[in-house]
Design an enzyme around this catalytic site. Structure first.
Site, mmCIF file in Angstrom:
data_model
loop_
_atom_site.group_PDB
_atom_site.id
_atom_site.type_symbol
_atom_site.label_atom_id
_atom_site.label_comp_id
_atom_site.label_asym_id
_atom_site.label_seq_id
_atom_site.Cartn_x
_atom_site.Cartn_y
_atom_site.Cartn_z
ATOM 1 N N HIS A 116 0.936 11.822 -5.982
ATOM 2 C CA HIS A 116 0.235 11.959 -4.695
ATOM 3 C C HIS A 116 1.209 11.800 -3.537
ATOM 4 C CE1 HIS A 116 -3.119 11.299 -1.786
ATOM 5 N NE2 HIS A 116 -2.194 10.551 -1.203
ATOM 6 N N GLU A 117 1.986 10.716 -3.564
ATOM 7 C CA GLU A 117 2.902 10.453 -2.454
ATOM 8 C C GLU A 117 3.991 11.524 -2.351
ATOM 9 O OE1 GLU A 117 2.099 8.447 -0.240
ATOM 10 O OE2 GLU A 117 0.520 7.452 -1.369
ATOM 11 N N TYR A 141 -9.640 11.590 3.144
ATOM 12 C CA TYR A 141 -9.619 11.367 1.701
ATOM 13 C C TYR A 141 -10.824 12.009 1.017
ATOM 14 C CZ TYR A 141 -6.156 8.079 3.282
ATOM 15 O OH TYR A 141 -5.065 7.519 3.897
ATOM 16 N N HIS A 146 0.836 -1.189 0.000
ATOM 17 C CA HIS A 146 0.000 0.000 0.000
ATOM 18 C C HIS A 146 0.876 1.246 0.000
ATOM 19 C CE1 HIS A 146 -4.053 1.636 0.504
ATOM 20 N NE2 HIS A 146 -3.462 2.608 1.140
ATOM 21 N N ALA A 147 0.651 2.146 -0.938
ATOM 22 C CA ALA A 147 1.536 3.287 -1.145
ATOM 23 C C ALA A 147 1.573 4.205 0.071
ATOM 24 C CB ALA A 147 1.100 4.070 -2.378
ATOM 25 N N GLU A 193 -3.480 15.016 2.039
ATOM 26 C CA GLU A 193 -3.868 14.141 0.937
ATOM 27 C C GLU A 193 -4.119 14.922 -0.355
ATOM 28 O OE1 GLU A 193 -3.614 10.979 1.222
ATOM 29 O OE2 GLU A 193 -3.198 11.123 3.367
ATOM 30 N N HIS A 201 -7.505 0.376 5.231
ATOM 31 C CA HIS A 201 -7.597 1.433 6.230
ATOM 32 C C HIS A 201 -8.428 1.026 7.446
ATOM 33 C CE1 HIS A 201 -6.398 3.235 2.481
ATOM 34 N NE2 HIS A 201 -5.911 4.259 3.154
ATOM 35 N N HIS A 247 2.972 14.467 -0.388
ATOM 36 C CA HIS A 247 3.207 14.322 1.047
ATOM 37 C C HIS A 247 4.646 14.673 1.403
ATOM 38 C CE1 HIS A 247 -0.617 12.568 2.091
ATOM 39 N NE2 HIS A 247 -0.461 11.527 1.299
#
Length: 624
Positions: free
Chosen positions: A393-394, A533, A363-364, A421, A523, A397
């Site tokens: 996306h990552e 999210y 999971h990323a 997010e 999750h 962060h």
């Protein structure tokens, strides 16, 4: 998603901002401040000076431990075995003890009238920042974290089946989006994953919920859900109402999309598989959880406009981009806005592909191990469009983590968890055809003309809009478990009922009442609050529109790319570097000019699609 922001929600960013935070309540040995609470009580009533000294102690104690804890958590996520599980559970139990001690002592000072604003804010963060609070009685923290670790690892080891043969989680996600698979194959994967992964977790999850609720009540909250909802600079009931308001702003667009997609699936599979009216069969939507539908876009693409002229996965393949090359492109976007390059250690220490020799959590996630510059991502990258977008996306962060790394420890987080997010997703919205030309992935002659805009928007909506009710219901479901409005006997039936209510989907087969289908979503066993999210899906459009306005974009909003615009980068960084030092409306207004989160920017972005869907859906029965 980040893992750090989870440890002391609203506080510590030393772990990861992953799309998954496995150990949500954990840290080191009993803190010195645990004993100072008793000493302060003996000395007399607490004072504002005591409160300031306490906050300073907490930040000093946590900083070094969180580095160690981050490394242990990274090792456990990237090398799952008995020893790393044991270490993670041990560190987790210690952090839980520490968090509870901090929260209890913070509560003693919360009522002081003469607290300065900064001390009060940090006390509130400590009091409400625990995602998984343990009761303070002996053995409770150890039990709670043993369960949390067991659930997390069980998910990482999970297997479904395809053709009767085992298939791991990463591969099953890819195969659920394979249009060559028959409805029976999709059903087999869906059912086996939910039965094999979710159902065995039910007893552990119920026990974890009971312990965490007990811990939340000891801190003065009605239940764990109320505690989670208290982390948004407003009362929990107001936050619940705010999310409902935002959902109602965008719900008509979701209903229109659902109606259109259902008709297309009916035309593809027939009434026996997918009826023309009512809910949609969950396994037909190209995703194990029906949370995003982009994988089935070819099935629903409108004639003519549906062929947008290129396929991002094909472009990645033709360019022979490997995982590192894909990440380099993501870094290039942020560099074009004026952000400094990622450190060399990022490339040395990240997990980009699934190792062949061990179990890992695919999971990323995005990590900041030392709260300075030890940034990493953890992914099992495949050369496809989904992972290309997830990389952006990552990295969002990571760049956010680095932007606020000069803030005090308790401010090392996003303005609210939805902000974290949304940043990378805002960047991903700028992956337009024009941008793909700029980075050399798309030939200028293949840029789709304006008559393809509906196809472009529909493809985006299949992920962005389709996700909205799922993003909302995950926590609403857990709030019900936490406050008892969903009785234990209805754990599985309530999940199925709520998915029908919000998403308009149903399982491919009747589900057992004693199952735990929710546990098949990372999750849930990972204990990651999920409303972030939902917020991020809306905030990204607010951020994107603001960036396009700053860049002076004059065309259709969905065609805007602010790649290379340093003014956007400077203003964005001004918001990011605030971290959690100010209430989120202050951060929001700094970049967007408004203090209210809203779905209006998303509705503006998709306005041409909404108009088109209304025409397509004439004569169809909307809803389910």
């Amino acid at each position: 998603m980040t893992i750090t922001a989870h440890v002391l929600r609203g506080a510590v960013a030393a772990l990861a901002i992953a799309l998954a935070a496995p150990l949500a309540a954990e840290d080191d040995a009993a803190p010195a401040s645990t004993n100072t609470a008793a000493a302060t009580a003996e000395a007399g009533a607490p004072t504002a000076a005591d409160a300031r000294a306490f906050v300073a102690r907490v930040e000093a104690e946590l900083a070094p431990f969180l580095v160690d804890y981050g490394r242990v958590s990274w090792l456990n996520a990237t090398y799952i075995n008995f020893d790393t599980d044991t270490l993670a559970a041990q560190y987790g139990a210690e952090l839980t003890k520490r968090q509870v001690a901090y929260a209890n002592e913070a509560a003693r000072y919360a009522g002081l009238a003469d607290l300065d604003a900064e001390t009060r804010r940090k006390l509130d963060m400590l009091r409400i920042g625990i995602s998984l609070p343990a009761p303070s009685r002996p053995g409770a923290a150890e039990e709670l974290n043993a369960i949390a670790t067991r659930l997390n690892s069980a998910y990482g080891r999970g297997r479904g089946t395809l053709g009767g043969q085992p298939i791991n989680g990463s591969d099953i996600e890819a195969e659920m989006g394979n249009l060559a698979r028959s409805p029976d194959e999709l059903k087999e994967m869906w059912v086996s994953w939910h039965d094999n992964v979710g159902a065995p977790m039910r007893q552990d999850y119920a026990r974890m919920t009971a312990l965490a609720n007990e811990g939340a009540r000891a801190l003065g909250f009605a239940d764990l859900g109320a505690m989670w909802r208290s982390g948004y600079d407003m009362p929990p009931e107001q936050f619940a109402a705010e999310t409902e308001r935002m959902w109602q702003e965008v719900r008509p667009l979701y209903i229109a999309l659902h109606t259109y997609v259902r008709r297309k699936l009916n035309e593809k599979y027939g009434d026996a598989v997918q009826p023309r009216t009512g809910p949609i069969r969950a396994d037909l939507l190209g995703n194990m959880w029906a949370q995003e539908w982009g994988n089935i876009y070819p099935l629903v693409a409108p004639p003519g406009a549906g062929d947008i002229g290129y396929d991002l996965t094909d472009l990645i393949t033709k360019k022979n981009l490997d995982p590192i090359g894909m990440v380099k492109i993501g870094e290039q976007f942020f560099s074009s806005l004026g952000f400094a390059p990622l450190p060399e250690t990022f490339w040395e220490r990240s997990q980009f592909v699934k190792p062949a020799d061990r179990e890992v959590i695919c999971h990323a996630s995005a990590w900041d191990i030392d709260n300075v510059d030890d940034l990493r991502i953890k992914m099992c990258i495949k050369p496809n469009a989904d992972d290309f977008i997830t990389i952006h996306h990552e990295l969002g962060h990571n760049y956010y983590q680095r932007a606020y790394n000069k803030q005090d420890l308790l401010y090392l987080n996003g303005a609210n968890d939805g902000f974290h997010e949304a940043i990378g997703d805002m960047i991903a919205l700028s992956i337009t055809p024009e941008y793909l030309v700029q980075i050399g992935l798309l030939d200028p002659k293949d840029v789709p003309s304006a008559d393809k805009d509906i196809g472009l928007l529909l493809r985006q909506a299949m992920d962005k809009v389709a996700f909205l009710p799922f993003g909302l219901l995950i926590d609403r479901y857990r709030w019900g478990l936490f406050d008892g409005s969903i009785p234990e006997a209805e754990t599985n039936t309530a999940w199925t009922r709520m998915r029908r209510q919000y998403q308009g989907i149903v399982p491919p087969v009747e589900r057992p009442a004693d199952g735990f289908d929710a546990g098949a979503k990372y999750h849930i066993p990972g204990n990651v609050p999920y409303t972030r999210y939902f917020l991020a899906r809306l905030l990204q459009f607010q951020f994107y529109k603001a960036a396009c306005d700053i860049a002076g974009w004059k065309g259709p909003l969905h065609r805007c790319s602010f790649f290379g615009n340093k003014e956007v980068g400077a203003k964005l960084n001004a918001m990011l570097e605030m971290g959690a030092s100010r209430p989120w409306p202050d951060a929001l207004v700094a970049f967007t000019g408004t203090r209210q989160m809203s779905g209006k920017a998303m509705m503006e972005y998709f306005a041409p699609l909404m108009k088109w869907l209304e025409k397509q859906n004439k004569g169809e029965k909307a809803g389910w």
